[in-house]
Design a protein around this motif. Structure first.
Motif, PDB file in Angstrom:
ATOM      1  N   PHE A 199      26.016   8.014  -5.535  1.00 27.64           N
ATOM      2  CA  PHE A 199      25.206   8.785  -4.587  1.00 27.64           C
ATOM      3  C   PHE A 199      25.698   8.558  -3.157  1.00 27.64           C
ATOM      4  CE2 PHE A 199      21.540   9.403  -1.787  1.00 27.64           C
ATOM      5  CZ  PHE A 199      21.134  10.672  -2.172  1.00 27.64           C
ATOM      6  N   ALA A 200      26.054   7.324  -2.838  1.00 30.09           N
ATOM      7  CA  ALA A 200      26.571   7.011  -1.501  1.00 30.09           C
ATOM      8  C   ALA A 200      27.881   7.754  -1.241  1.00 30.09           C
ATOM      9  CB  ALA A 200      26.777   5.502  -1.362  1.00 30.09           C
ATOM     10  N   PHE A 201      28.776   7.760  -2.233  1.00 31.22           N
ATOM     11  CA  PHE A 201      30.036   8.486  -2.074  1.00 31.22           C
ATOM     12  C   PHE A 201      29.787   9.986  -1.899  1.00 31.22           C
ATOM     13  CE2 PHE A 201      32.386   4.864  -4.186  1.00 31.22           C
ATOM     14  CZ  PHE A 201      33.192   4.601  -3.097  1.00 31.22           C
ATOM     15  N   ASN A 202      28.869  10.541  -2.702  1.00 33.07           N
ATOM     16  CA  ASN A 202      28.548  11.963  -2.590  1.00 33.07           C
ATOM     17  C   ASN A 202      28.001  12.304  -1.213  1.00 33.07           C
ATOM     18  OD1 ASN A 202      29.256  13.481  -4.857  1.00 33.07           O
ATOM     19  ND2 ASN A 202      27.539  12.715  -6.044  1.00 33.07           N
ATOM     20  N   THR A 203      27.157  11.424  -0.697  1.00 30.73           N
ATOM     21  CA  THR A 203      26.571  11.652   0.622  1.00 30.73           C
ATOM     22  C   THR A 203      27.644  11.679   1.699  1.00 30.73           C
ATOM     23  OG1 THR A 203      24.503  10.569  -0.060  1.00 30.73           O
ATOM     24  CG2 THR A 203      24.919  10.772   2.311  1.00 30.73           C
ATOM     25  N   ILE A 204      28.600  10.753   1.603  1.00 30.21           N
ATOM     26  CA  ILE A 204      29.690  10.710   2.581  1.00 30.21           C
ATOM     27  C   ILE A 204      30.512  12.001   2.536  1.00 30.21           C
ATOM     28  CG2 ILE A 204      31.863   9.560   3.164  1.00 30.21           C
ATOM     29  CD1 ILE A 204      30.522   6.934   2.179  1.00 30.21           C
ATOM     30  N   ILE A 205      30.812  12.462   1.332  1.00 28.24           N
ATOM     31  CA  ILE A 205      31.593  13.693   1.192  1.00 28.24           C
ATOM     32  C   ILE A 205      30.837  14.877   1.778  1.00 28.24           C
ATOM     33  CG2 ILE A 205      32.325  15.413  -0.512  1.00 28.24           C
ATOM     34  CD1 ILE A 205      34.421  13.403  -0.089  1.00 28.24           C
ATOM     35  N   ARG A 206      29.518  14.956   1.534  1.00 24.84           N
ATOM     36  CA  ARG A 206      28.733  16.067   2.088  1.00 24.84           C
ATOM     37  C   ARG A 206      28.731  16.032   3.612  1.00 24.84           C
ATOM     38  NH1 ARG A 206      24.690  14.602  -2.031  1.00 24.84           N
ATOM     39  NH2 ARG A 206      25.029  15.931  -3.858  1.00 24.84           N
ATOM     40  N   LEU A 207      28.646  14.836   4.184  1.00 25.61           N
ATOM     41  CA  LEU A 207      28.678  14.709   5.639  1.00 25.61           C
ATOM     42  C   LEU A 207      30.019  15.186   6.193  1.00 25.61           C
ATOM     43  CD1 LEU A 207      26.900  11.252   6.123  1.00 25.61           C
ATOM     44  CD2 LEU A 207      26.001  13.512   6.717  1.00 25.61           C
ATOM     45  N   ILE A 208      31.100  14.815   5.494  1.00 25.90           N
ATOM     46  CA  ILE A 208      32.432  15.258   5.936  1.00 25.90           C
ATOM     47  C   ILE A 208      32.545  16.774   5.827  1.00 25.90           C
ATOM     48  CG2 ILE A 208      34.900  15.144   5.458  1.00 25.90           C
ATOM     49  CD1 ILE A 208      34.446  12.268   4.473  1.00 25.90           C
ATOM     50  N   GLU A 209      32.013  17.349   4.745  1.00 24.72           N
ATOM     51  CA  GLU A 209      32.049  18.800   4.570  1.00 24.72           C
ATOM     52  C   GLU A 209      31.324  19.501   5.704  1.00 24.72           C
ATOM     53  OE1 GLU A 209      31.059  20.500   0.736  1.00 24.72           O
ATOM     54  OE2 GLU A 209      31.560  18.613  -0.229  1.00 24.72           O
TER      55      GLU A 209
END
Length: 219
Positions: free
Chosen positions: A201-211
């Motif tokens: 979930f933490a990794f997914n959140t980081i990717i969404r922020l970058i997107e």
């Protein structure tokens, strides 16, 4: 009481989770670099470079990650007298494997950039490097991010295989606890599921922020 067991198990599981994170981060860097090298090589004007890159991608995608891991750790020292630590072998196997998958993401995203963009940059007298650096890649990277997000979660889950070469990562820690606490098997594996989910979930959140960041100001 389950709470007592959770308090007892968590220090060991968190140490294992720290090792899992370390392996994941190193492997992500290796996979990311290899993705771009192989992806760009697949688009090279030189046939031999395209052939080598295609061979790498097909072999790594067409064989089992577990077999690759065992081959690097057990067979490579015998074949080439190259001795790697378990951590190095794990990172290399994961990086090579997911780099092969990532290279297709890079290649397809670059090809998806409208050809008119390339033609316009040629008309502006950009060099091939300038076209790729300033015109094509910035647009392609936005298309890559969702797929790279999926790959990083797959890589995280793939790290569970490295316990088979005795790396004391999260799953290994859980299996050790289960060996000495068979009656708490359900609790141990539930804790493993929760910890893996939190990390993913933490990794997914980081990717969404970058997107969101790369999409600012763009329609």
């Amino acid at each position: 009481m389950s709470i007592e067991y959770i308090v007892e198990f968590m220090p060991s599981l968190l140490r294992g989770a720290a090792v899992t994170l370390e392996i994941t981060l190193y492997s992500l860097v290796a996979a990311f670099v290899l993705s771009f090298i192989a992806g760009l090589a697949r688009l090279s004007k030189w046939r031999i470079i395209r052939f080598i890159a295609a061979a790498y991608v097909e072999v790594l995608r067409g064989t089992s990650l577990l077999v690759q891991l065992f081959w690097i750790y057990f067979a490579l020292p015998v074949l080439l007298d190259i001795n790697l630590t378990a951590m190095q072998a794990g990172v290399l196997a994961l990086g090579l494997n997911y780099g092969a998958y990532g290279s297709e993401v890079v290649r397809s995203s670059i090809l998806a950039v409208p050809k008119g963009q390339t033609e316009a940059s040629i008309a502006l007298n950009f060099t091939p490097y300038q076209r790729m650096r300033y015109i094509i890649l910035p647009q392609a990277i936005r298309s890559m991010l969702p797929s790279f997000g999926n790959l990083q979660i797959e890589l995280l889950k793939g790290t569970s295989l490295v316990y088979l070469i005795t790396i004391t990562e999260l799953l290994y820690a859980g299996m050790q606890l289960r060996t000495y606490n068979m009656s708490q098997t359900t609790l141990i594996f539930t804790l493993l599921l929760v910890i893996y989910f939190v990390i993913a979930f933490a990794f997914n959140t980081i990717i969404r922020l970058i997107e969101r960041k790369v999409s600012v100001g763009r329609s």
